[in-house]
Motif scaffolding. Structure first.
Motif, PDB file in Angstrom:
ATOM      1  N   ARG A 216      80.928  93.572  24.695  1.00 31.74           N
ATOM      2  CA  ARG A 216      79.632  93.373  25.371  1.00 31.74           C
ATOM      3  C   ARG A 216      79.830  93.146  26.865  1.00 31.74           C
ATOM      4  NH1 ARG A 216      77.875  89.169  21.268  1.00 31.74           N
ATOM      5  NH2 ARG A 216      78.379  90.425  19.464  1.00 31.74           N
ATOM      6  N   ARG A 217      80.822  92.301  27.178  1.00 33.37           N
ATOM      7  CA  ARG A 217      81.099  92.033  28.601  1.00 33.37           C
ATOM      8  C   ARG A 217      81.587  93.322  29.285  1.00 33.37           C
ATOM      9  NH1 ARG A 217      84.914  87.177  29.070  1.00 33.37           N
ATOM     10  NH2 ARG A 217      83.258  86.218  27.869  1.00 33.37           N
ATOM     11  N   HIS A 218      82.423  94.081  28.569  1.00 35.32           N
ATOM     12  CA  HIS A 218      82.949  95.344  29.087  1.00 35.32           C
ATOM     13  C   HIS A 218      81.794  96.297  29.439  1.00 35.32           C
ATOM     14  CE1 HIS A 218      85.743  98.847  29.111  1.00 35.32           C
ATOM     15  NE2 HIS A 218      84.748  99.484  28.525  1.00 35.32           N
ATOM     16  N   ILE A 219      80.823  96.383  28.557  1.00 30.90           N
ATOM     17  CA  ILE A 219      79.697  97.304  28.779  1.00 30.90           C
ATOM     18  C   ILE A 219      78.831  96.816  29.949  1.00 30.90           C
ATOM     19  CG2 ILE A 219      77.566  98.214  27.749  1.00 30.90           C
ATOM     20  CD1 ILE A 219      79.215  98.006  25.007  1.00 30.90           C
ATOM     21  N   ARG A 220      78.544  95.512  29.968  1.00 32.92           N
ATOM     22  CA  ARG A 220      77.715  94.955  31.065  1.00 32.92           C
ATOM     23  C   ARG A 220      78.399  95.197  32.412  1.00 32.92           C
ATOM     24  NH1 ARG A 220      76.612  90.488  27.641  1.00 32.92           N
ATOM     25  NH2 ARG A 220      78.233  89.285  28.663  1.00 32.92           N
ATOM     26  N   ARG A 221      79.712  94.902  32.462  1.00 31.13           N
ATOM     27  CA  ARG A 221      80.453  95.069  33.717  1.00 31.13           C
ATOM     28  C   ARG A 221      80.507  96.555  34.090  1.00 31.13           C
ATOM     29  NH1 ARG A 221      86.345  94.736  34.717  1.00 31.13           N
ATOM     30  NH2 ARG A 221      86.539  94.481  32.484  1.00 31.13           N
ATOM     31  N   GLY A 222      80.673  97.410  33.096  1.00 28.64           N
ATOM     32  CA  GLY A 222      80.719  98.854  33.341  1.00 28.64           C
ATOM     33  C   GLY A 222      79.406  99.364  33.912  1.00 28.64           C
TER      34      GLY A 222
ATOM     35  N   MET B  68      77.014 104.872  27.411  1.00 26.42           N
ATOM     36  CA  MET B  68      77.605 105.730  28.452  1.00 26.42           C
ATOM     37  C   MET B  68      78.703 105.040  29.257  1.00 26.42           C
ATOM     38  SD  MET B  68      76.395 108.619  28.021  1.00 26.42           S
ATOM     39  CE  MET B  68      75.222 109.097  26.786  1.00 26.42           C
ATOM     40  N   VAL B  69      79.126 103.882  28.806  1.00 28.79           N
ATOM     41  CA  VAL B  69      80.257 103.207  29.455  1.00 28.79           C
ATOM     42  C   VAL B  69      81.516 103.546  28.652  1.00 28.79           C
ATOM     43  CG1 VAL B  69      81.278 100.981  30.059  1.00 28.79           C
ATOM     44  CG2 VAL B  69      78.814 101.338  30.334  1.00 28.79           C
TER      45      VAL B  69
END
Lengths: 246, 73
Positions: A216-222, B68-69
């Motif tokens: 989740r953090r990875h996606i938010r940061r991405g 899309m990440v």
């Protein structure tokens, strides 16, 4: 993808009697056509994930197909599913072992997949048919020391822009992908002598560093830092597809 | 009264079922500890090897991105 299933020891052991193919969904029209011939959801489209077991010629389903292992093998533990896989494999006893280098379609995809798998990426710089790649390197890919430890790719020298630290004489590089699999850094390298290849793979495993990843953090940061992936074909599942439908 | 109780019980069970099915997958992914499944990354490459070795095919597909990440299955 159901990592909790595919990373179980029993399942990994059972998988050695199969040829295992993992396609990146939405990255090839031709492969989407194959997936569509195997399983589609009620709306007639492929979804993010597919799971199936097929005959060696790829034409016949040996189980049901669906989104995950439960659809194909029924509800059960990973150990029970592994037993079923072993039963299926027994019906196809063969003395032939895989020998080809199990590469990804291209370097861009391989980098991303290595980041997803949290594994080092091995890139052979040259043409797939070159003997040191097709024979020496491929043989090592199935060696007990290296099987299932890397993501593999071949690339020409002018395809390496996303990789930092490639030397002019490098023929084989082991790459640490960034968290998002958009760039990478060379962590081990060699020319193409067979003895040097094994040494380089070992050095790559030693140098590779990865920690836990909070999705989740990875996606938010991405999203915040514009780490964007552009799939090659239309996405037909998840929030992206729903936005398209509105 | 009895009908009301049955309806309330049914609704509660439905709510529980929905809550259970809506549990998100684990957010934290740990690095693999040792050898994993050895994957061919293309249909053509894997199929050729399956035909040659006469081994059955374990086929999985997954999108290497979420919202899309990239970098996450």
């Amino acid at each position: 993808m159901d990592r909790s299933f595919l990373s179980q020891k029993d399942v990994i052991e059972a998988s050695r009697d199969f040829v295992c193919i993992r396609l990146a969904t939405y990255e090839s029209a031709a492969e989407a056509k194959v997936l569509k011939s195997i399983w589609v959801s009620r709306d007639g489209d492929i979804k993010n994930t597919t799971f199936a077991i097929l005959s060696p010629d790829g034409r016949r389903l040996l189980t049901d197909a669906g989104r995950g292992p439960d659809w194909a093998l029924g509800r059960g533990s990973a150990a029970e599913h592994a037993q079923q896989m072993t039963r299926i494999a027994r019906e196809h006893r063969t003395s032939q072992s895989p020998a080809a280098l199990p590469t990804c379609a291209d370097l861009r995809r391989a980098l991303n997949i290595a980041a997803c798998d949290m594994q080092p990426l091995v890139v052979a710089i040259g043409k797939p048919g070159e003997p040191w790649i097709a024979k020496s390197l491929a043989k090592l890919a199935w060696n007990d020391d290296f099987i299932g430890r890397f993501v593999w790719a071949t690339a020409s020298r002018d395809e390496l822009d996303a990789i930092d630290g490639v030397g002019a004489k490098d023929k084989l590089i082991v790459v640490q992908p960034d968290d998002y699999g958009l760039t990478g850094t060379v962590i081990a390298r060699s020319a193409s002598r067979p003895t040097a290849i094994a040494k380089t793979l070992r050095a790559g495993l030693d140098a590779f560093r990865v920690g836990e990843k909070d999705s989740r953090r990875h996606i938010r940061r991405g999203q915040r830092t514009d780490k964007q992936w552009k799939p090659a074909i239309e996405v037909t599942d998840g929030p992206t597809a729903r936005r398209r439908d509105r | 009264m009895r009908v009301t109780r049955v309806v309330v019980a049914a609704l509660s069970l439905s709510a529980l079922a929905i809550t259970a099915s809506a549990q998100p997958r684990p957010s934290v992914v740990t690095p693999p500890a040792g050898p994993q499944v050895a994957w061919f990354g293309t249909w053509a490459g894997g199929l050729a090897e399956a035909k040659r070795t006469k081994r059955p095919i374990l086929l999985v597909s997954a999108a290497p991105h979420c919202r899309m990440v990239p970098g996450v299955w």
